[in-house]
Motif scaffolding. Structure first.
Motif, PDB file in Angstrom:
ATOM      1  N   ASN A  65     -14.128  34.263 -47.807  1.00 24.60           N
ATOM      2  CA  ASN A  65     -13.538  33.899 -49.147  1.00 24.60           C
ATOM      3  C   ASN A  65     -11.891  34.212 -48.907  1.00 24.60           C
ATOM      4  N   ALA A  66     -11.889  35.602 -48.462  1.00 22.50           N
ATOM      5  CA  ALA A  66     -10.499  36.164 -48.611  1.00 22.50           C
ATOM      6  C   ALA A  66      -9.646  35.337 -47.498  1.00 22.50           C
ATOM      7  N   GLY A  67     -10.076  35.070 -46.543  1.00 21.57           N
ATOM      8  CA  GLY A  67      -9.232  34.126 -45.561  1.00 21.57           C
ATOM      9  C   GLY A  67      -8.913  32.882 -45.986  1.00 21.57           C
ATOM     10  N   LEU A  75      -5.295  28.760 -48.168  1.00 22.93           N
ATOM     11  CA  LEU A  75      -4.947  27.276 -48.939  1.00 22.93           C
ATOM     12  C   LEU A  75      -3.684  26.949 -49.802  1.00 22.93           C
ATOM     13  N   VAL A  76      -3.543  28.213 -50.489  1.00 27.94           N
ATOM     14  CA  VAL A  76      -2.647  28.205 -51.457  1.00 27.94           C
ATOM     15  C   VAL A  76      -1.856  29.368 -51.475  1.00 27.94           C
ATOM     16  N   GLU A  77      -0.424  29.308 -52.140  1.00 26.80           N
ATOM     17  CA  GLU A  77       0.269  30.275 -51.996  1.00 26.80           C
ATOM     18  C   GLU A  77       1.312  30.183 -53.118  1.00 26.80           C
ATOM     19  N   ARG A 128      -3.439  22.492 -55.861  1.00 28.97           N
ATOM     20  CA  ARG A 128      -4.361  23.271 -56.708  1.00 28.97           C
ATOM     21  C   ARG A 128      -5.599  23.234 -56.238  1.00 28.97           C
ATOM     22  N   LEU A 129      -6.309  24.518 -56.403  1.00 19.17           N
ATOM     23  CA  LEU A 129      -7.695  24.857 -56.117  1.00 19.17           C
ATOM     24  C   LEU A 129      -8.498  25.212 -56.931  1.00 19.17           C
ATOM     25  N   ILE A 130      -9.506  24.413 -57.142  1.00 20.01           N
ATOM     26  CA  ILE A 130     -10.753  25.151 -58.085  1.00 20.01           C
ATOM     27  C   ILE A 130     -11.824  25.767 -57.265  1.00 20.01           C
ATOM     28  N   VAL A 131     -12.116  26.867 -57.369  1.00 20.96           N
ATOM     29  CA  VAL A 131     -13.088  27.664 -56.702  1.00 20.96           C
ATOM     30  C   VAL A 131     -14.074  28.275 -57.454  1.00 20.96           C
ATOM     31  N   THR A 132     -15.272  28.246 -56.955  1.00 25.03           N
ATOM     32  CA  THR A 132     -16.528  28.559 -57.935  1.00 25.03           C
ATOM     33  C   THR A 132     -17.853  28.864 -57.081  1.00 25.03           C
ATOM     34  N   LEU A 168      -7.360  26.627 -40.539  1.00 25.95           N
ATOM     35  CA  LEU A 168      -8.091  27.870 -40.841  1.00 25.95           C
ATOM     36  C   LEU A 168      -8.024  28.697 -39.787  1.00 25.95           C
ATOM     37  N   SER A 169      -8.556  27.987 -38.578  1.00 28.47           N
ATOM     38  CA  SER A 169      -8.570  28.953 -37.364  1.00 28.47           C
ATOM     39  C   SER A 169      -7.042  29.544 -36.819  1.00 28.47           C
TER      40      SER A 169
END
Ligand code: PLP
Length: 393
Positions: free
Chosen positions: A112-114, A119-121, A171-175, A263-264
């Motif tokens: 999650n942290a990585g 994904l967003v900045e 935009r990122l929705i995370v849950t 991501l890698s």
């Protein structure tokens, strides 16, 4: 004052507020019963929901992988640390979740942290449920994007925030899909519809739901997809852990091949952390096989949990919005919560009290983690012990 002198003061402050936590004694293994205080005690403190943490098949696979591939990996996956078992498990995960690709992380906290910070900045926005897991919250903090928190499961507020935020770049929705303390489900059908309408990325953390929810054990997304088959493809990023129902350790993400590649390259907790032991990859693959082959584990588990909630309601306990194997007893004050937890422990039941910062102020609770290894008799005697331990009205 000594440079570390403040620590004692802060600890004393925690103690005065009934918020000081102490480490329990070490345990030999996770299980429905554990040895504590020199005797056997029924354990409701674990997330080993399917009872796989001490499963002989996982143990054998992990031991064999140590024999064949050594213990440590010596480097991060990008350098040379990736083991054959990791390669296999990533392909196995992608097939299991029916995504193009998957990537293993050291833990799901690290995932999650990585991931979020990759994904967003700056100039982007994140929308998150107020009760998201700490690792998601920390990922959001690392990301430097603007953070918008909506009240727990409140899609009306989420929609309003999305409507007001059309100027952001990404935009990122995370849950969470299944919330770790309340044991309730995110309204993913509505959230996915909003993500589509407002062209946001949707990331769902299935840490507590994998192996438990869904016809094939893929989690709450699969479970809710029964009402809308498009849901699974509308969740762009699925995060999970092997550390809970899957009985071992390690985090993962299942998503598109392109995003796995990104991501890698860019998720710092992936790039700068040593690969997991090969044994973890081997145990993970066996756990997925068991989830495939033994659906009765999850079916019986959810039935058992539903019966327990029912009996608790009959006796006046408040389990909030729980709809899963995570059954909270909502108490409120940290002192009363810890007192109840202690009384249960004296009666042979380990049911941890959960206090701030794991829950909001005034929302302390006893968290019961029900597992496939708990018998009906254990649950019956827990209900009786709760009656005895309850404060006089
Ligand atoms: C437990 C949990 C994590 C962390 O998983 P680990 O693999 O143990 O680091 C992440 N997200 C949620 C929702 C969790 O409950």
């Amino acid at each position: 004052m000594e440079p570390l002198g403040w620590v004692d003061e802060e600890l004393a402050r925690l103690e005065r507020s009934d918020l000081l936590r102490t480490l329990p004694p070490p345990l030999r293994a996770a299980g429905a019963t554990v040895r504590l205080d020199g005797r056997s005690i029924v354990n409701f403190s674990s997330n080993d929901y399917l009872g796989l943490a001490s499963d002989e098949r996982l143990i054998a696979a992990a031991a064999q992988a140590c024999q064949d591939q050594g213990v440590g990996r010596g480097a991060s996956p990008l350098v040379s640390g990736r083991a054959e078992s990791h390669d296999y498990l990533e392909r196995r995960l992608a097939a299991f979740f029916r995504t193009e690709a998957a990537l293993l992380f050291p833990t799901s906290f690290a995932a999650n942290a990585g991931i979020i910070s990759a994904l967003v900045e700056q100039g982007d926005a994140i929308y998150g449920d107020a009760k998201n897991h700490a690792s998601i919250i920390d990922g959001c903090r690392l990301a430097r994007a603007e953070r918008h928190i909506y009240p727990h499961r409140d899609v009306a507020v989420l929609e309003q925030l999305l409507r007001e935020g059309k100027h952001y770049r990404r935009r990122l929705i995370v849950t969470d899909s299944l919330f770790s303390m309340d044991g309730d489900l995110a309204p993913l059908l509505q959230i996915a519809a909003l993500a589509e309408q407002y062209q946001a990325m949707l990331m769902v953390d299935e840490a507590h739901a994998i192996g438990v929810f869904g016809e094939h054990g893929r989690g709450v997304v699969e479970h809710l997809a029964a009402a809308d088959p498009l849901l699974e493809s509308r969740v762009h990023i699925r995060v999970g852990t092997f550390a809970k129902s899957l009985g071992s350790a390690g985090g993962f993400v299942c998503t598109s091949a392109a995003l796995v590649k990104w991501l890698s390259n860019r998720a710092r907790t992936y790039v700068f952390s040593t690969a997991q032991p090969a044994a973890v990859g081997a145990a993970g693959a066996v756990a997925l096989d068991i989830v495939d082959a033994e659906p009765e584990r999850r079916i019986l588990l959810l039935e058992k949990a539903a019966r327990l909630r029912c009996r608790l309601h009959e006796r006046g306990w408040d389990t909030g919005t729980s709809a899963s194997q995570i059954v909270p007893l909502r108490i409120g004050s940290p002192a009363r919560t810890m007192q109840l937890s202690q009384r249960l422990r004296e009666r042979g039941f380990w049911a941890p009290g959960i206090r701030p910062p794991s829950v909001p102020d005034h929302d302390s609770l006893i968290r019961l983690g029900i597992t496939a290894a708990h018998t009906d008799e254990m649950l019956d005697s827990l209900v009786e012990a709760l009656d005895e331990a309850r404060e006089p009205a």
